[in-house]
Design an enzyme around this catalytic site. Sequence first.
Site, PDB file in Angstrom:
ATOM      1  N   SER A 106       0.827 -11.231   9.918  1.00 47.08           N
ATOM      2  CA  SER A 106       2.259 -11.067   9.679  1.00 47.08           C
ATOM      3  C   SER A 106       2.972 -10.283  10.760  1.00 47.08           C
ATOM      4  O   SER A 106       4.191 -10.212  10.749  1.00 47.08           O
ATOM      5  CB  SER A 106       2.496 -10.393   8.334  1.00 47.08           C
ATOM      6  OG  SER A 106       1.946  -9.105   8.355  1.00 47.08           O
ATOM      7  N   LYS A 150       4.609  -3.189   8.393  1.00 47.07           N
ATOM      8  CA  LYS A 150       5.761  -4.052   8.630  1.00 47.07           C
ATOM      9  C   LYS A 150       6.755  -3.280   9.501  1.00 47.07           C
ATOM     10  O   LYS A 150       6.576  -2.106   9.767  1.00 47.07           O
ATOM     11  CB  LYS A 150       6.443  -4.452   7.307  1.00 47.07           C
ATOM     12  CG  LYS A 150       5.557  -5.185   6.340  1.00 47.07           C
ATOM     13  CD  LYS A 150       5.468  -6.663   6.636  1.00 47.07           C
ATOM     14  CE  LYS A 150       4.563  -7.373   5.648  1.00 47.07           C
ATOM     15  NZ  LYS A 150       3.298  -7.794   6.158  1.00 47.07           N
TER      16      LYS A 150
END
Lengths: 244, 163
Positions: A106, A150
């Site tokens: 990701s 993230k």
Amino acid sequence: MLVIFKHLDLISQAHLLQIPIFRRQFSPAPATATKNSVSYKVQFAGNERLKLQPKIFLCINMSLFQQWAFIVKEALDKSFLVAKFFCAVHVTNTYVCSTAMVQGPSMLPTFNLTNEIVLLERISTRNGKAGTGDVVILRSPENPRKFVTKRIIGMEGDNITYLVDPKNSDRTETRIVPKGHVWVQGDNIYNSYDSRNFGPVPYGLLQGKVFWRIWPAGVFGSIGKRPETVDPALKVLEQSNHQS
Amino acid sequence: MKLLFTKWTTIAKQSIDRAAIVAKFLCLLHVTNTYIFSPTLVYGPSMLPTLNLTGDVVLSEYISHRLGKVVPGDVVLIQSPENPRKMITKRVLAMEGEVVSFLVDPSRSDRSRTVVVPKGHVWIQGDNIYASNDSRNFGPIPYGLIQGKVWCRVWPLDGFGSL
């Protein structure tokens, strides 16, 4: 440890004078001994270095129990030392700086697919100084035992425009990040499970800010404030986010 | 001159020893307060009548939530989702996957709503539903925001006992 340091003076003199030092119970303490005298009968060869481990010869007329107690006390002292070291490491890891292993698709191309070791610092997130563009490690709101990496795209009050499902459509949505929350997204928006799926994340779930990569050696270096990508879709979104 | 220096080093050594003992004690206190249990002052109207308005000292423990042993009915300390520097005390009513029905605004209307708690979240409410800013306002909160579980009250003394 402190006990040994306290007695280095004494032990160095014993080396010169070859006088054994007895425990208090066996003879009156010498004037210079402190309250916590330990019994060492020390004998040194000529040029033996006086470091932290004097040779210990247990007196023969000490009972078995006293010998055992002596050994237990030594073991406890050493284990306290180890415990103190682990405490220091733990405190540093929790409050100052720590390492983490990140993996997964990701955050491509910033982080590789396979394991990478990064340094994260915990001071900014505690003081509220984590901001837009920072790569952070946070506790997943869907699984409290899992930590995810993230990038913060927006703080509270920001208007976020994002591509809902870029693999399948061009649809975008705009949301305002509520008070006390942050919007996080992975750099690889095509394969990232982030705020577009679980919504804005409360600031309290942020654990630390990633600021340096240390393994593999080829990518040693700092992390930028923007995802390193030439994806045109992302560029358009960035411009609209910065304008609003 | 040398005598003065030796005297000074002895004093310095002794003071460092004493300071080390104090530091070790503070470390132990901090570890206990953060990871085992600690006294906490809670105040506010949202947990009446369980907890007083003006402030109670309760013992809160920090082990259960790490082991996942928080169950509905527990009074927990959580980091507020609206202000991460604030800690609030509420009761857990439902865990993930459970259905919770609640009165949206009981002082004004009788309207009620039913919500399913999403994965990884818990539903918290204050015991005093008329004056409590809780999950009815900011929604279910992630389990990761739970900081500790309230165990028993130690002050005021006539309220002593487990909650």
